[in-house]
Design a protein around this motif. Structure first.
Motif, PDB file in Angstrom:
ATOM      1  N   PRO A 247       0.871  -1.212  -0.011  1.00  0.00           N
ATOM      2  CA  PRO A 247       0.169   0.060   0.065  1.00  0.00           C
ATOM      3  C   PRO A 247       0.905   1.310   0.116  1.00  0.00           C
ATOM      4  O   PRO A 247       2.066   1.308   0.413  1.00  0.00           O
ATOM      5  CB  PRO A 247      -0.834  -0.057   1.441  1.00  0.00           C
TER       6      PRO A 247
ATOM      7  N   ARG B 234      -2.953   5.869  -5.596  1.00  0.00           N
ATOM      8  CA  ARG B 234      -4.068   5.771  -4.666  1.00  0.00           C
ATOM      9  C   ARG B 234      -3.424   5.585  -3.170  1.00  0.00           C
ATOM     10  O   ARG B 234      -2.948   4.798  -2.787  1.00  0.00           O
ATOM     11  CB  ARG B 234      -4.633   4.568  -4.968  1.00  0.00           C
TER      12      ARG B 234
ATOM     13  N   GLN C 198      -3.277   4.929   0.545  1.00  0.00           N
ATOM     14  CA  GLN C 198      -4.454   4.073   1.253  1.00  0.00           C
ATOM     15  C   GLN C 198      -4.054   4.490   3.000  1.00  0.00           C
ATOM     16  O   GLN C 198      -5.308   4.182   3.619  1.00  0.00           O
ATOM     17  CB  GLN C 198      -3.868   2.498   1.229  1.00  0.00           C
TER      18      GLN C 198
END
Length: 159
Positions: free
Chosen positions: A81, A118, A120
């Motif tokens: 992540p 993205r 997280q």
């Protein structure tokens, strides 16, 4: 899409380093800093760092926006992540503190919308030393609390 706060332009080097993260390049830590004179977001560093090393790589004497790919294994599954880490030392100048705090949301929006990354988890700390592997593991995989129910006390004289 709009974001709150101040939006500063990114340098080409900063955008290239972030793009390298997206394409799965060798870079797993990108640090961004605000150039106070030019009022731009610039690349402060890009590297491949293990979790145990990255606290030494992030500056502890100046604010930073850091993006770190946290590669780890959890229950036999490999995960990677992206974590956004905002560090701002307590002894930073007031103008730096205000500008970094005001641009944080716009930086995150740019990284997610324009660079296609993205995020997280978002973390904040006064020092990179506050963030380590144990904290990141706890952030992504919190231990479940075992709840105990209230048990009524036994009546006197009974077993």
């Amino acid at each position: 899409m709009s974001s709150s706060g101040i939006s500063l332009p990114f340098s080409e080097e900063a955008l290239e380093a972030l793009s390298s993260m997206r394409s799965g390049g060798f870079v797993n830590l990108v640090q961004l800093a605000i150039n106070m004179e030019k009022e731009t977001i610039e690349l402060a560093g890009a590297s491949t760092s293990a979790i145990r090393d990255f606290t030494r790589v992030i500056a502890d004497n100046a604010p930073r926006f850091s993006f770190f790919v946290f590669k780890h294994e959890h229950e036999g599954v490999e995960e990677a992540p992206l974590v956004f880490i905002y560090t701002c030392p307590a002894d930073s100048k007031i103008k730096e503190k205000m500008l970094y705090a005001s641009t944080r949301a716009a930086v995150v929006a740019t990284v997610e919308n324009e660079c296609g990354l993205r995020i997280q988890k978002r973390l904040e700390a006064t020092s990179p030393d506050e963030i380590g592997e144990a904290q990141l593991i706890e952030e992504f995989h919190p231990k479940a609390e075992v709840k105990t129910t209230f048990q009524r006390p036994k009546r006197p004289g009974r077993r």
